[in-house]
Design a protein around this motif. Sequence first.
Motif, PDB file in Angstrom:
ATOM      1  N   ALA A   1      49.308  64.405  26.514  1.00  0.00           N
ATOM      2  CA  ALA A   1      48.259  65.251  26.541  1.00  0.00           C
ATOM      3  C   ALA A   1      48.574  66.594  27.308  1.00  0.00           C
ATOM      4  O   ALA A   1      48.763  66.503  28.463  1.00  0.00           O
ATOM      5  CB  ALA A   1      46.664  64.646  27.226  1.00  0.00           C
ATOM      6  N   ALA A   2      48.315  67.776  26.665  1.00  0.00           N
ATOM      7  CA  ALA A   2      48.352  69.050  27.374  1.00  0.00           C
ATOM      8  C   ALA A   2      47.179  69.992  27.377  1.00  0.00           C
ATOM      9  O   ALA A   2      46.592  69.885  26.208  1.00  0.00           O
ATOM     10  CB  ALA A   2      49.697  69.609  26.961  1.00  0.00           C
TER      11      ALA A   2
ATOM     12  N   ARG B   1      56.356  72.067  28.240  1.00  0.00           N
ATOM     13  CA  ARG B   1      56.862  71.135  29.367  1.00  0.00           C
ATOM     14  C   ARG B   1      57.000  69.908  29.125  1.00  0.00           C
ATOM     15  O   ARG B   1      58.208  69.383  29.307  1.00  0.00           O
ATOM     16  CB  ARG B   1      56.244  71.646  30.433  1.00  0.00           C
ATOM     17  CG  ARG B   1      56.999  71.155  31.845  1.00  0.00           C
ATOM     18  CD  ARG B   1      55.848  71.634  33.084  1.00  0.00           C
ATOM     19  NE  ARG B   1      54.681  71.037  33.087  1.00  0.00           N
ATOM     20  CZ  ARG B   1      54.334  69.559  33.036  1.00  0.00           C
ATOM     21  NH1 ARG B   1      55.160  68.828  33.609  1.00  0.00           N
ATOM     22  NH2 ARG B   1      52.861  69.264  33.076  1.00  0.00           N
ATOM     23  N   LEU B   2      56.031  69.461  28.707  1.00  0.00           N
ATOM     24  CA  LEU B   2      55.965  67.841  28.443  1.00  0.00           C
ATOM     25  C   LEU B   2      56.953  67.392  27.343  1.00  0.00           C
ATOM     26  O   LEU B   2      57.610  66.511  27.399  1.00  0.00           O
ATOM     27  CB  LEU B   2      54.589  67.357  28.042  1.00  0.00           C
ATOM     28  CG  LEU B   2      53.449  67.391  29.178  1.00  0.00           C
ATOM     29  CD1 LEU B   2      52.054  67.124  28.238  1.00  0.00           C
ATOM     30  CD2 LEU B   2      53.670  66.348  30.184  1.00  0.00           C
ATOM     31  N   ALA B   3      57.066  68.249  26.308  1.00  0.00           N
ATOM     32  CA  ALA B   3      57.976  68.090  25.269  1.00  0.00           C
ATOM     33  C   ALA B   3      59.335  68.004  25.915  1.00  0.00           C
ATOM     34  O   ALA B   3      60.595  67.216  25.563  1.00  0.00           O
ATOM     35  CB  ALA B   3      58.050  68.810  24.159  1.00  0.00           C
TER      36      ALA B   3
ATOM     37  N   VAL C   1      51.803  60.825  20.033  1.00  0.00           N
ATOM     38  CA  VAL C   1      51.108  61.823  19.586  1.00  0.00           C
ATOM     39  C   VAL C   1      50.940  62.919  20.786  1.00  0.00           C
ATOM     40  O   VAL C   1      50.730  62.450  21.778  1.00  0.00           O
ATOM     41  CB  VAL C   1      49.926  61.434  19.053  1.00  0.00           C
ATOM     42  CG1 VAL C   1      49.024  62.752  18.646  1.00  0.00           C
ATOM     43  CG2 VAL C   1      50.119  60.495  17.847  1.00  0.00           C
ATOM     44  N   LEU C   2      51.430  64.218  20.620  1.00  0.00           N
ATOM     45  CA  LEU C   2      51.176  65.091  21.553  1.00  0.00           C
ATOM     46  C   LEU C   2      49.828  65.873  21.349  1.00  0.00           C
ATOM     47  O   LEU C   2      49.837  66.502  20.209  1.00  0.00           O
ATOM     48  CB  LEU C   2      52.491  66.110  21.527  1.00  0.00           C
ATOM     49  CG  LEU C   2      52.159  67.438  22.589  1.00  0.00           C
ATOM     50  CD1 LEU C   2      51.824  66.881  23.941  1.00  0.00           C
ATOM     51  CD2 LEU C   2      53.448  68.039  22.369  1.00  0.00           C
ATOM     52  N   ILE C   3      48.990  65.961  22.173  1.00  0.00           N
ATOM     53  CA  ILE C   3      47.705  66.425  21.777  1.00  0.00           C
ATOM     54  C   ILE C   3      47.671  67.925  22.761  1.00  0.00           C
ATOM     55  O   ILE C   3      47.730  67.438  24.009  1.00  0.00           O
ATOM     56  CB  ILE C   3      46.475  65.504  22.153  1.00  0.00           C
ATOM     57  CG1 ILE C   3      46.591  64.292  21.550  1.00  0.00           C
ATOM     58  CG2 ILE C   3      45.148  66.342  22.051  1.00  0.00           C
ATOM     59  CD1 ILE C   3      45.441  63.199  21.914  1.00  0.00           C
TER      60      ILE C   3
ATOM     61  N   LYS D   1      57.597  76.055  17.488  1.00  0.00           N
ATOM     62  CA  LYS D   1      58.572  75.824  18.680  1.00  0.00           C
ATOM     63  C   LYS D   1      58.671  74.284  18.836  1.00  0.00           C
ATOM     64  O   LYS D   1      59.891  74.141  19.173  1.00  0.00           O
ATOM     65  CB  LYS D   1      58.158  76.561  19.891  1.00  0.00           C
ATOM     66  CG  LYS D   1      57.944  77.879  19.848  1.00  0.00           C
ATOM     67  CD  LYS D   1      57.176  78.820  21.095  1.00  0.00           C
ATOM     68  CE  LYS D   1      58.225  78.689  22.300  1.00  0.00           C
ATOM     69  NZ  LYS D   1      59.322  79.568  22.351  1.00  0.00           N
ATOM     70  N   LEU D   2      57.884  73.528  18.651  1.00  0.00           N
ATOM     71  CA  LEU D   2      58.204  71.973  18.858  1.00  0.00           C
ATOM     72  C   LEU D   2      59.032  71.489  17.895  1.00  0.00           C
ATOM     73  O   LEU D   2      59.837  70.579  17.991  1.00  0.00           O
ATOM     74  CB  LEU D   2      57.112  71.475  18.881  1.00  0.00           C
ATOM     75  CG  LEU D   2      56.148  71.674  20.439  1.00  0.00           C
ATOM     76  CD1 LEU D   2      54.705  70.958  20.542  1.00  0.00           C
ATOM     77  CD2 LEU D   2      57.261  71.106  21.605  1.00  0.00           C
TER      78      LEU D   2
END
Length: 212
Positions: A121-122, A130-132, A95-97, A159-160
Motif C-alpha cells: 500500500a502506497a 520505492r515499494l516496488a 496487489v500494489l494499491i 513505469k512499473l
Amino acid sequence: YAMLSVRDNGCGMDRKTLDRLFEPFFTTKKVGEGTGLGLATVYGIVKQNEGFIDVQSTPGHGTTVRVYLRRHVKEGGHAERVTTRKPVAKGKETVLIVEDEPVLLDLTRRMLEMNGYRILAARTPGEALRLAEEHVGPVHLLLTDVVMPEMNGRYLAEKLESRFPGLKPLFMSGYTANIIAHHGILEEGVHFIQKPFSMEDLAAKVRETLED
C-alpha cells in the motif's frame, strides 16, 4: 426528498467559480496545492440517486450547500426483493494499491486482504515506486487512482510494467470512465472501477483484471 445542508463562514465564491463548481478537474488551487474536493464526484453520486444540489455563495459571506436525495417509501405489505450474487473466487496474488486518501487506502487494503490477496500500500506514486524497488517477488496487479500528485496513474503503470512484466493495471477514480477517457488520461477499454465501490464489486473487478 431528504435534505442535507452544510454551511461554512469562509471566503465564499464568486459567480464565475460557482458556474464551474461541478466541472471535472476544475479547482481554484494552484499547482502543487492539491486537486480540490472532487465536487464533480459528489455531483455524479447525487444525480445517480435521482437527487440534486443547490449551492448559494457570496464572496466574503461563506457558502451553503444543500443536497436533496429522494426519500425511499416502502410499499406496504411487500417484502423487498433481495438479489444474490455468485461468490467471487478469492486470490493469493500480490496487489500494489496506490491511493492518496489514507482512509480509502486503508479500506481498500482491508477489502482485498479479506479476499486473500497480499497487499503493498502506497499513498503516492513515489512511495509506490520505492515499494516496488524493495519488493522481492512479483507484483501481479496495480490498483491505482487515476489523478494523483507527482504523476497520473497511467504513467505510474508504465513505469512499473518495465519492472514487472505481465503486471495488470486496474484504475480507479471518482470520475466516470467516459470523463477520464475524454480528458485523455486513460485510453478506452482499460480496466477501470468507479468510486465508491462495494467489496463485492472490487473483488469481482480484481479477478476480472487478473484473469484477462
